[in-house]
Design an enzyme around this catalytic site. Structure first.
Site, short mmCIF file in Angstrom:
data_model
loop_
_atom_site.label_atom_id
_atom_site.label_comp_id
_atom_site.label_asym_id
_atom_site.label_seq_id
_atom_site.Cartn_x
_atom_site.Cartn_y
_atom_site.Cartn_z
N CYS A 104 -1.37 5.64 -14.26
CA CYS A 104 -1.01 5.10 -12.73
C CYS A 104 0.63 4.45 -13.00
O CYS A 104 0.47 3.46 -13.59
CB CYS A 104 -1.89 4.36 -12.00
SG CYS A 104 -1.24 3.75 -10.27
N CYS A 115 2.19 -2.88 2.98
CA CYS A 115 0.80 -2.76 3.68
C CYS A 115 0.09 -4.19 3.26
O CYS A 115 0.33 -4.83 2.28
CB CYS A 115 0.17 -1.89 2.77
SG CYS A 115 0.81 0.04 2.74
N GLY A 158 5.34 0.33 -5.54
CA GLY A 158 6.38 0.99 -4.69
C GLY A 158 5.91 2.26 -4.00
O GLY A 158 4.89 2.93 -4.10
N GLU A 159 6.96 3.03 -3.22
CA GLU A 159 6.65 3.98 -2.46
C GLU A 159 7.47 5.14 -3.17
O GLU A 159 8.79 5.15 -3.24
CB GLU A 159 7.15 4.00 -1.07
CG GLU A 159 7.34 5.08 -0.36
CD GLU A 159 6.18 6.12 -0.33
OE1 GLU A 159 6.54 7.12 -0.54
OE2 GLU A 159 5.03 5.76 0.39
N SER A 190 1.90 10.04 -4.58
CA SER A 190 0.90 9.51 -3.40
C SER A 190 2.19 8.70 -2.39
O SER A 190 3.09 7.89 -3.10
CB SER A 190 0.03 8.05 -4.02
OG SER A 190 -0.39 7.46 -3.06
N SER A 213 -1.64 8.04 1.79
CA SER A 213 -2.37 6.75 2.30
C SER A 213 -2.30 6.57 3.61
O SER A 213 -1.30 6.06 4.21
CB SER A 213 -1.44 5.49 1.34
OG SER A 213 -1.78 5.71 -0.11
N LEU A 214 -3.51 6.85 4.12
CA LEU A 214 -3.51 6.87 5.60
C LEU A 214 -4.12 5.57 6.12
O LEU A 214 -3.33 4.79 6.75
CB LEU A 214 -4.31 8.05 6.11
CG LEU A 214 -4.33 8.32 7.76
CD1 LEU A 214 -2.89 8.55 8.06
CD2 LEU A 214 -5.28 9.29 8.09
N HIS A 215 -5.30 5.25 5.80
CA HIS A 215 -5.94 3.97 5.80
C HIS A 215 -6.41 3.68 7.48
O HIS A 215 -6.96 2.40 7.71
CB HIS A 215 -5.06 2.75 5.29
CG HIS A 215 -4.51 2.81 3.87
ND1 HIS A 215 -5.55 3.46 2.89
CD2 HIS A 215 -3.19 2.76 3.54
CE1 HIS A 215 -4.76 3.42 1.93
NE2 HIS A 215 -3.65 3.25 2.12
N ASN A 289 -9.72 -3.82 -2.42
CA ASN A 289 -9.50 -4.58 -3.65
C ASN A 289 -9.13 -5.90 -2.80
O ASN A 289 -7.87 -6.17 -2.70
CB ASN A 289 -8.65 -4.23 -4.63
CG ASN A 289 -8.96 -5.11 -5.83
OD1 ASN A 289 -9.38 -6.06 -5.86
ND2 ASN A 289 -8.70 -4.31 -6.88
#
Length: 343
Positions: A104, A115, A158-159, A190, A213-215, A289
């Site tokens: 990762c 977020c 990061g994005e 992602s 990544s919707l959430h 988490n």
């Protein structure tokens, strides 16, 4: 001095031949760097001393400096804190599965998205990583652990789609047979959802996997969890995914972090199934988490109920197995801890 890890194969051929070296020397150099994990030209013994001296004047091979490493006693998950040449720090993680090793990796120092459940966002945004800094995470982990990484997820700090050019270039480098040699279908990007960049990625002719990544299933809730949603609504993002799927034919993974009392209600599950019904997706349900005391994981019963609603509505879903929980493996936690513990 130029970082050799910033160069694509074709760019490196041009640079090396321009210096007067034969084209085949490129493959020799890349074998040392990407296969043997050597970042010192003096160790490249099949090159002449004259060539080594010339290359040292022109290139650096910038692997990363290890500041800290944590290894999970539960599952072997290994987390790395690296120092960049400008003193900034980033994190990477190695995850061990029975049949593969996954890395990762990060694409930015910090993150501008913010977020609320993400430790990286708490530290703010500093800058984008260079292509070489992204690639160096893989090489530095492989060198440190003496293991070959077979899968890569751009899910670290990061994005990725806000560092688009460097992200895409690093993917091509990691995939190239004479460089990273990682299968393109073993690479996942992602994103929290940058519609125009999702569409652009569909045009890249890269057979990577995409994760969103919707959430949250509504803009009202997502605005509170993912501030960037105020700029890019769920409707805009899902429309971009439809375009992406028409172009690529690929299934998209939906990442959904579940937070007790926030986005884990049965009504949330039903709404999520509704908005995803016209897409080919797989939903990864991720118990949060916790980064604050007020943020708690849903009960096991609630997780199973949420999953059941999705399955009953024809949406494939699974609860992600936690890894590295004893070493704070979520990206950003180790970096923040070190930052605020330093005098």
């Amino acid at each position: 001095m130029k970082n050799l890890l910033d160069f694509s194969y074709e760019e490196l051929v041009n640079e090396i031949t321009r210096l007067g070296l034969e084209r085949y020397r490129v493959d020799q150099i890349l074998d040392w760097v990407y296969d043997k994990k050597v970042n010192d030209f003096d160790e490249m013994t099949n090159l002449s001393k004259k060539h080594r001296a010339l290359l040292k004047e022109y290139f650096a091979i910038s692997f990363l400096k290890l500041l800290d490493k944590r290894v999970s006693k539960i599952d072997g998950t290994t987390k790395f804190l690296w120092e960049l040449e400008d003193g900034n720090t980033i994190e990477s993680v190695m995850l061990f599965h029975p049949d593969r090793i996954t890395a990762c990796i990060s694409t930015q120092v910090g993150c501008p998205v913010g977020c609320v459940f993400c430790a990286t966002g708490m530290s703010g945004f500093v800058r984008n990583l260079s292509t070489g800094e992204i690639v160096a995470q893989i090489l530095s982990m492989e060198k440190e652990e003496r293991k070959k990484i077979g899968n890569v997820v751009y899910m670290g700090m990061g994005e990725p789609l806000l560092n688009y050019e460097n992200t895409v270039k690093s993917i091509r480098i990691l995939n190239h047979k004479k460089m990273g040699n990682i299968g393109i279908r073993r690479i996942t990007v992602s994103t929290v959802g940058i519609p125009e960049k999702i569409v652009q990625l569909a045009e890249e002719d890269l057979d990577v996997k995409l994760a969103l990544s919707l959430h949250a299933p509504t803009n009202f809730k997502r605005d509170q969890l993912v501030p960037l949603n105020r700029k890019y609504s769920i409707e805009e993002i899902l429309n971009a995914l439809k375009i992406y799927q028409r172009k690529t034919g690929k299934r998209v993974t939906i990442e959904y972090v579940l937070i007790r009392g926030v986005n884990d209600e049965i009504s949330d599950a039903k709404k999520l199934a509704e908005i995803l019904k016209n897409l080919k997706v797989f939903v990864n349900l991720i118990p949060v988490n916790p980064t604050t005391e007020t943020m708690k994981k849903p009960s096991r019963q609630r997780l199973l109920a949420f999953k059941r609603i999705l399955l009953e509505n024809g949406i494939e879903a699974e609860i992600r197995k936690e890894k590295g929980s004893d070493i704070e493996a979520a990206c950003g936690q180790l970096r923040i801890k070190r930052k605020f513990s330093m005098p």
